[in-house]
Motif scaffolding. Structure first.
Motif, PDB file in Angstrom:
ATOM      1  N   VAL A  17      69.983  95.125  30.967  1.00 43.16           N
ATOM      2  CA  VAL A  17      71.133  95.488  31.704  1.00 43.16           C
ATOM      3  C   VAL A  17      71.141  97.094  32.349  1.00 43.16           C
ATOM      4  O   VAL A  17      71.373  97.202  33.348  1.00 43.16           O
ATOM      5  N   VAL A  18      70.597  97.951  31.420  1.00 43.82           N
ATOM      6  CA  VAL A  18      70.584  99.178  31.781  1.00 43.82           C
ATOM      7  C   VAL A  18      69.377  99.288  32.712  1.00 43.82           C
ATOM      8  O   VAL A  18      69.630 100.183  34.002  1.00 43.82           O
ATOM      9  N   LEU A  19      68.240  98.615  32.838  1.00 45.87           N
ATOM     10  CA  LEU A  19      67.327  98.791  33.879  1.00 45.87           C
ATOM     11  C   LEU A  19      67.917  98.204  34.808  1.00 45.87           C
ATOM     12  O   LEU A  19      67.603  98.838  36.226  1.00 45.87           O
ATOM     13  N   LEU A  20      68.692  97.288  34.927  1.00 43.50           N
ATOM     14  CA  LEU A  20      69.282  96.525  36.047  1.00 43.50           C
ATOM     15  C   LEU A  20      70.361  97.687  36.892  1.00 43.50           C
ATOM     16  O   LEU A  20      70.450  97.619  37.964  1.00 43.50           O
ATOM     17  N   ALA A  21      70.980  98.215  35.967  1.00 44.19           N
ATOM     18  CA  ALA A  21      71.867  99.339  36.437  1.00 44.19           C
ATOM     19  C   ALA A  21      71.214 100.551  37.220  1.00 44.19           C
ATOM     20  O   ALA A  21      71.606 101.073  38.231  1.00 44.19           O
ATOM     21  N   LEU A  22      69.985 100.708  36.661  1.00 49.52           N
ATOM     22  CA  LEU A  22      69.031 101.910  37.377  1.00 49.52           C
ATOM     23  C   LEU A  22      68.260 101.587  38.501  1.00 49.52           C
ATOM     24  O   LEU A  22      67.790 102.386  39.165  1.00 49.52           O
ATOM     25  N   ALA A  23      68.206 100.042  38.816  1.00 48.38           N
ATOM     26  CA  ALA A  23      67.259  99.452  39.670  1.00 48.38           C
ATOM     27  C   ALA A  23      67.365  99.965  41.069  1.00 48.38           C
ATOM     28  O   ALA A  23      66.609 100.263  41.829  1.00 48.38           O
ATOM     29  N   ILE A  27      64.723 100.879  43.858  1.00 50.15           N
ATOM     30  CA  ILE A  27      64.479  99.867  44.818  1.00 50.15           C
ATOM     31  C   ILE A  27      65.443 100.114  45.849  1.00 50.15           C
ATOM     32  O   ILE A  27      66.828 100.120  45.828  1.00 50.15           O
ATOM     33  N   GLY A  28      65.259 100.917  46.992  1.00 45.21           N
ATOM     34  CA  GLY A  28      66.134 101.567  47.905  1.00 45.21           C
ATOM     35  C   GLY A  28      66.319 100.386  49.083  1.00 45.21           C
ATOM     36  O   GLY A  28      67.462 100.449  49.883  1.00 45.21           O
ATOM     37  N   SER A  29      65.701  99.324  49.212  1.00 44.09           N
ATOM     38  CA  SER A  29      65.705  98.487  50.357  1.00 44.09           C
ATOM     39  C   SER A  29      66.896  97.593  50.172  1.00 44.09           C
ATOM     40  O   SER A  29      67.043  97.085  49.062  1.00 44.09           O
ATOM     41  N   ALA A  30      67.461  97.215  51.326  1.00 38.20           N
ATOM     42  CA  ALA A  30      68.711  96.188  51.045  1.00 38.20           C
ATOM     43  C   ALA A  30      68.489  94.843  50.690  1.00 38.20           C
ATOM     44  O   ALA A  30      68.964  94.096  50.156  1.00 38.20           O
ATOM     45  N   ALA A  31      67.025  94.505  51.277  1.00 40.75           N
ATOM     46  CA  ALA A  31      66.393  93.283  50.927  1.00 40.75           C
ATOM     47  C   ALA A  31      66.153  93.048  49.455  1.00 40.75           C
ATOM     48  O   ALA A  31      66.411  92.231  48.649  1.00 40.75           O
ATOM     49  N   GLY A  32      65.452  94.156  48.896  1.00 41.81           N
ATOM     50  CA  GLY A  32      65.121  94.005  47.335  1.00 41.81           C
ATOM     51  C   GLY A  32      66.379  93.985  46.727  1.00 41.81           C
ATOM     52  O   GLY A  32      66.414  93.203  45.395  1.00 41.81           O
ATOM     53  N   GLN A  33      67.542  94.796  46.776  1.00 40.18           N
ATOM     54  CA  GLN A  33      68.889  94.695  46.125  1.00 40.18           C
ATOM     55  C   GLN A  33      69.276  93.428  46.451  1.00 40.18           C
ATOM     56  O   GLN A  33      69.908  92.934  45.375  1.00 40.18           O
ATOM     57  N   SER A  34      69.386  92.880  47.454  1.00 40.82           N
ATOM     58  CA  SER A  34      70.020  91.463  47.584  1.00 40.82           C
ATOM     59  C   SER A  34      69.317  90.336  46.677  1.00 40.82           C
ATOM     60  O   SER A  34      70.023  89.541  46.237  1.00 40.82           O
ATOM     61  N   VAL A  35      68.163  90.499  46.720  1.00 39.93           N
ATOM     62  CA  VAL A  35      67.286  89.702  45.713  1.00 39.93           C
ATOM     63  C   VAL A  35      67.800  89.648  44.231  1.00 39.93           C
ATOM     64  O   VAL A  35      68.146  88.687  43.544  1.00 39.93           O
TER      65      VAL A  35
END
Length: 290
Positions: A17-23, A27-35
């Motif tokens: 969960v902490v790693l996801l909070a920092l992701a 990961i700056g791209s909108a596409a990567g965050q969308s995934v």
């Protein structure tokens, strides 16, 4: 799928969960965050399914029914009853839990894959109900249903970082509930039921109650996942909740590892990371390969 459930799941889950909070910092791209957003939404339902399968030993191939229930109740109450989004969300989650309780009361009496087959056909029936004319006022039938934009003050929760951390908050709540479940008496009782219902009954454990408790909890979390999915999509249609989605959810739990809580989260990230890197149309082939 009948592997022994793990006891110490809190720390691995917290790390994920902490790693996801920092992701988003990496990961700056909108596409990567969308995934990642979609993966986290599925993970909310997957940890509930893990609790159902990994800890109480029950199978469900129709868990996306509760996704659909949560999504449609929330969207319909916002559009048709003009309720605020958080009130609609609470009612939607509770409605999904109630449906899971009603369905579970019948399914817990079926052993092993009997419940899996039963929930699979339930999923197919729900798609027909959503697309039918009887509930068209509330579901939009085959035309679909728009989802009202959600915001907290001036912060939009249906796009960008607002959506990302809203979904992450839902995942945190889901995992916290599941980790807590593994520590309390109900979770211990569920694991005994999974190993042997006869032994559990001889120890004074109410087998039906514990299995139904797991069904309801899994339904509540799937309903929450459905609400988050509605916020992400902005529009609902029967095709969104095809029965194959339930198979994908089950595959995510299987790949991540049952009885681990953190495993299904990693399974969701792996599944959507891989399917989004494949050519279009290959994702369904991957599901059945798994």
């Amino acid at each position: 799928m009948l592997t022994r459930a793990r006891d110490n799941v809190g720390l691995p889950t917290l790390i994920v969960v902490v790693l996801l909070a920092l992701a988003p910092l990496v990961i700056g791209s909108a596409a990567g965050q969308s995934v990642i957003i979609v993966a986290m939404i599925y993970a909310v339902g997957a940890v509930g399914l893990d609790l159902l399968t990994g800890y109480s030993g029950q199978f469900s191939f129709g868990q996306f029914v509760y996704f659909a229930t949560g999504a449609y109740i929330m969207a319909s109450l916002e559009i048709n009853a003009h309720l605020t989004w958080w009130v609609a969300l609470i009612i939607a989650v509770l409605g999904s839990g109630l449906l899971a309780g009603l369905v579970g009361a019948a399914m817990v009496r079926l052993r092993f894959f009997g419940s899996a087959v039963g929930t699979f056909f339930l999923g197919a029936a729900v798609v027909d109900i959503i697309s039918g004319s009887h509930l068209a006022r509330w579901t939009g039938a085959s035309n679909g249903l728009p989802v009202a934009p959600v915001s907290l003050g001036s912060l939009a929760l249906t796009s960008g970082y607002g959506l990302y951390y809203t979904v992450l908050t839902g995942l945190v709540l889901a995992t916290a509930l599941c980790v807590r479940y593994t520590k309390i008496r109900a979770g211990v009782a569920a694991r005994v039921v999974k190993e042997s219902e006869i032994v559990a009954a001889s120890m004074g454990i109410r087998v039906f109650r514990e299995k139904l408790r797991a069904q309801v909890t899994g339904g509540l979390l799937a309903g929450l996942g459905g609400c988050l999915l509605a916020m992400n999509l902005g529009y609902l249609s029967p095709d969104t909740f095809d029965v194959s989605q339930s198979i994908e959810l089950f595959a995510i739990v299987a790949v991540g590892g049952t009885g681990s809580i953190a495993g299904p989260i990693l399974g969701a990230l792996f599944f959507f990371g891989v399917t989004n890197s494949l050519p279009s149309g290959s994702s369904s082939e991957l599901v059945f390969a798994l």
